[in-house]
Design a protein around this motif. Structure first.
Motif, PDB file in Angstrom:
ATOM      1  N   TYR A 124       1.349  -9.496   6.718  1.00 26.32           N
ATOM      2  CA  TYR A 124       0.521  -8.362   6.329  1.00 26.32           C
ATOM      3  C   TYR A 124       1.324  -7.095   6.052  1.00 26.32           C
ATOM      4  O   TYR A 124       0.846  -6.198   5.379  1.00 26.32           O
ATOM      5  CB  TYR A 124      -0.530  -8.085   7.406  1.00 26.32           C
ATOM      6  CG  TYR A 124      -1.477  -9.237   7.601  1.00 26.32           C
ATOM      7  CD1 TYR A 124      -2.548  -9.423   6.738  1.00 26.32           C
ATOM      8  CD2 TYR A 124      -1.293 -10.155   8.632  1.00 26.32           C
ATOM      9  CE1 TYR A 124      -3.418 -10.496   6.904  1.00 26.32           C
ATOM     10  CE2 TYR A 124      -2.157 -11.229   8.806  1.00 26.32           C
ATOM     11  CZ  TYR A 124      -3.215 -11.396   7.934  1.00 26.32           C
ATOM     12  OH  TYR A 124      -4.077 -12.452   8.096  1.00 26.32           O
ATOM     13  N   GLN A 179      -3.568  -5.551   2.496  1.00 28.70           N
ATOM     14  CA  GLN A 179      -4.615  -4.763   1.847  1.00 28.70           C
ATOM     15  C   GLN A 179      -5.845  -5.616   1.571  1.00 28.70           C
ATOM     16  O   GLN A 179      -6.988  -5.178   1.745  1.00 28.70           O
ATOM     17  CB  GLN A 179      -4.081  -4.158   0.539  1.00 28.70           C
ATOM     18  CG  GLN A 179      -2.951  -3.152   0.705  1.00 28.70           C
ATOM     19  CD  GLN A 179      -3.428  -1.764   1.103  1.00 28.70           C
ATOM     20  OE1 GLN A 179      -4.608  -1.511   1.321  1.00 28.70           O
ATOM     21  NE2 GLN A 179      -2.496  -0.837   1.199  1.00 28.70           N
ATOM     22  N   HIS A 229       2.492   0.330   6.910  1.00 30.37           N
ATOM     23  CA  HIS A 229       1.754   0.180   5.654  1.00 30.37           C
ATOM     24  C   HIS A 229       1.525  -1.298   5.335  1.00 30.37           C
ATOM     25  O   HIS A 229       2.429  -2.113   5.473  1.00 30.37           O
ATOM     26  CB  HIS A 229       2.512   0.851   4.496  1.00 30.37           C
ATOM     27  CG  HIS A 229       2.498   2.334   4.571  1.00 30.37           C
ATOM     28  ND1 HIS A 229       3.562   3.056   5.060  1.00 30.37           N
ATOM     29  CD2 HIS A 229       1.542   3.239   4.239  1.00 30.37           C
ATOM     30  CE1 HIS A 229       3.269   4.347   5.019  1.00 30.37           C
ATOM     31  NE2 HIS A 229       2.046   4.480   4.530  1.00 30.37           N
ATOM     32  N   LEU A 230       0.335  -1.594   4.895  1.00 33.91           N
ATOM     33  CA  LEU A 230      -0.013  -2.964   4.546  1.00 33.91           C
ATOM     34  C   LEU A 230       0.553  -3.341   3.182  1.00 33.91           C
ATOM     35  O   LEU A 230       0.539  -2.537   2.249  1.00 33.91           O
ATOM     36  CB  LEU A 230      -1.533  -3.116   4.508  1.00 33.91           C
ATOM     37  CG  LEU A 230      -2.271  -2.884   5.830  1.00 33.91           C
ATOM     38  CD1 LEU A 230      -3.770  -2.800   5.575  1.00 33.91           C
ATOM     39  CD2 LEU A 230      -1.961  -3.983   6.824  1.00 33.91           C
ATOM     40  N   HIS A 275      -2.596   4.899   3.227  1.00 30.66           N
ATOM     41  CA  HIS A 275      -3.204   3.620   3.577  1.00 30.66           C
ATOM     42  C   HIS A 275      -4.344   3.263   2.620  1.00 30.66           C
ATOM     43  O   HIS A 275      -4.697   2.087   2.487  1.00 30.66           O
ATOM     44  CB  HIS A 275      -3.702   3.636   5.014  1.00 30.66           C
ATOM     45  CG  HIS A 275      -2.600   3.743   6.014  1.00 30.66           C
ATOM     46  ND1 HIS A 275      -1.639   2.770   6.162  1.00 30.66           N
ATOM     47  CD2 HIS A 275      -2.289   4.725   6.898  1.00 30.66           C
ATOM     48  CE1 HIS A 275      -0.779   3.138   7.093  1.00 30.66           C
ATOM     49  NE2 HIS A 275      -1.149   4.319   7.555  1.00 30.66           N
ATOM     50  N   THR A 276      -4.915   4.267   1.972  1.00 29.74           N
ATOM     51  CA  THR A 276      -5.942   4.021   0.962  1.00 29.74           C
ATOM     52  C   THR A 276      -5.367   4.134  -0.444  1.00 29.74           C
ATOM     53  O   THR A 276      -5.746   3.379  -1.335  1.00 29.74           O
ATOM     54  CB  THR A 276      -7.113   5.007   1.132  1.00 29.74           C
ATOM     55  OG1 THR A 276      -7.764   4.730   2.382  1.00 29.74           O
ATOM     56  CG2 THR A 276      -8.127   4.871   0.006  1.00 29.74           C
ATOM     57  N   GLY A 319      -2.476   3.254  -1.352  1.00 30.32           N
ATOM     58  CA  GLY A 319      -1.727   2.035  -1.622  1.00 30.32           C
ATOM     59  C   GLY A 319      -0.236   2.193  -1.416  1.00 30.32           C
ATOM     60  O   GLY A 319       0.540   1.308  -1.784  1.00 30.32           O
ATOM     61  N   ASN A 325      -2.546  -2.320  -5.725  1.00 33.13           N
ATOM     62  CA  ASN A 325      -2.969  -3.203  -4.645  1.00 33.13           C
ATOM     63  C   ASN A 325      -3.575  -2.451  -3.466  1.00 33.13           C
ATOM     64  O   ASN A 325      -3.567  -2.943  -2.344  1.00 33.13           O
ATOM     65  CB  ASN A 325      -1.791  -4.066  -4.176  1.00 33.13           C
ATOM     66  CG  ASN A 325      -1.458  -5.161  -5.166  1.00 33.13           C
ATOM     67  OD1 ASN A 325      -2.337  -5.920  -5.575  1.00 33.13           O
ATOM     68  ND2 ASN A 325      -0.198  -5.244  -5.567  1.00 33.13           N
ATOM     69  N   ALA A 326      -4.115  -1.262  -3.718  1.00 31.33           N
ATOM     70  CA  ALA A 326      -4.810  -0.525  -2.667  1.00 31.33           C
ATOM     71  C   ALA A 326      -6.046  -1.315  -2.240  1.00 31.33           C
ATOM     72  O   ALA A 326      -6.705  -1.959  -3.056  1.00 31.33           O
ATOM     73  CB  ALA A 326      -5.220   0.854  -3.174  1.00 31.33           C
ATOM     74  N   TRP A 327      -6.380  -1.237  -0.962  1.00 37.50           N
ATOM     75  CA  TRP A 327      -7.451  -2.084  -0.439  1.00 37.50           C
ATOM     76  C   TRP A 327      -8.799  -1.937  -1.153  1.00 37.50           C
ATOM     77  O   TRP A 327      -9.504  -2.949  -1.324  1.00 37.50           O
ATOM     78  CB  TRP A 327      -7.603  -1.890   1.070  1.00 37.50           C
ATOM     79  CG  TRP A 327      -8.213  -0.608   1.523  1.00 37.50           C
ATOM     80  CD1 TRP A 327      -7.582   0.545   1.853  1.00 37.50           C
ATOM     81  CD2 TRP A 327      -9.609  -0.352   1.726  1.00 37.50           C
ATOM     82  NE1 TRP A 327      -8.482   1.503   2.231  1.00 37.50           N
ATOM     83  CE2 TRP A 327      -9.735   0.976   2.166  1.00 37.50           C
ATOM     84  CE3 TRP A 327     -10.771  -1.127   1.577  1.00 37.50           C
ATOM     85  CZ2 TRP A 327     -10.959   1.565   2.464  1.00 37.50           C
ATOM     86  CZ3 TRP A 327     -12.007  -0.536   1.858  1.00 37.50           C
ATOM     87  CH2 TRP A 327     -12.094   0.788   2.296  1.00 37.50           C
ATOM     88  N   TYR A 364      -7.636  -6.073   4.830  1.00 39.69           N
ATOM     89  CA  TYR A 364      -8.372  -4.837   5.130  1.00 39.69           C
ATOM     90  C   TYR A 364      -9.704  -4.856   4.381  1.00 39.69           C
ATOM     91  O   TYR A 364     -10.782  -4.675   4.971  1.00 39.69           O
ATOM     92  CB  TYR A 364      -7.493  -3.669   4.698  1.00 39.69           C
ATOM     93  CG  TYR A 364      -7.959  -2.265   4.977  1.00 39.69           C
ATOM     94  CD1 TYR A 364      -9.228  -1.957   5.461  1.00 39.69           C
ATOM     95  CD2 TYR A 364      -7.083  -1.192   4.733  1.00 39.69           C
ATOM     96  CE1 TYR A 364      -9.617  -0.641   5.694  1.00 39.69           C
ATOM     97  CE2 TYR A 364      -7.460   0.115   4.965  1.00 39.69           C
ATOM     98  CZ  TYR A 364      -8.729   0.399   5.434  1.00 39.69           C
ATOM     99  OH  TYR A 364      -9.108   1.693   5.663  1.00 39.69           O
TER     100      TYR A 364
END
Length: 201
Positions: free
Chosen positions: A171, A184, A178-179, A21-22, A24, A30-32, A187
């Protein structure tokens, strides 16, 4: 700044740790955390995303010395923050909320001892594939995080409340939790004011 007050050092770096989730998932660009630099006031820090797909609290703990410590104030002498998003993979394999918290708390305490400041966390959101008991354990873990002494006040992102209702397009893409890039960015837009509120930038 008020006369006679003392401010903590300005953060020059920020380490983001945890699971897919971090990281990506399949799209690290495109990780938050990357979207934090696109907010109205870009945060002046060097971003270090050391998260990995499939991570559990155990794997994060095992690689802490090699990946997180060298970026810590103790490791390189530069003021730096730390953000942890972990727990979903532990829930998926049947771990209890209490055991996940115990592992996460040990990581956060280690980060604090190494001088990371501020320290923030994400309370993970739900997954349509979780059973009722797994969701109960997730909520238990999230509740325990609230009183963790290593977390900087105000730096807990309630992903369960904010992200779970958006477990669908636009989203999310596909059938997991997963976003996608839109998610992201969403988030990041929710964590951004928390970081500004820490008054360390």
């Amino acid at each position: 700044m008020l006369i006679g007050s003392q401010r903590s050092p300005i953060v020059r770096g920020f380490v983001f740790d945890g699971d897919s989730h971090t990281y990506g998932n399949a799209d690290p660009a495109n990780a938050w955390p990357n979207f934090l630099h696109t907010q109205p006031r870009a945060l002046p820090y060097i971003l270090s995303n050391i998260a990995t797909n499939g991570a559990t609290w155990g794997s994060v703990s095992n690689r802490y010395a090699a990946f997180a410590y060298p970026l810590s104030p103790a490791g390189r002498g530069v003021p730096c923050g730390y953000w942890l998003h972990i727990g979903s993979n532990n829930i998926a394999i049947g771990d209890s909320g209490a055991s996940i918290y115990a592992g996460a708390a040990a990581i956060l305490a280690r980060a604090k001892a190494d001088g990371f400041d501020p320290i923030g966390v994400t309370q993970p959101w739900g997954d349509d594939n979780f059973t009722s008991d797994q969701n109960t354990q997730l909520l238990a873990y999230n509740a325990l995080l609230v009183d963790d002494p290593s977390i900087t006040p105000g730096l807990i992102f309630d992903g369960y409340t904010i992200i779970t209702p958006f477990n669908s397009a636009p989203y999310h893409t596909g059938g997991d939790n997963h976003l996608n890039p839109t998610g992201q960015a969403f988030y990041a837009s929710n964590v951004y004011p928390l970081l500004l509120g820490s008054n360390r930038f």
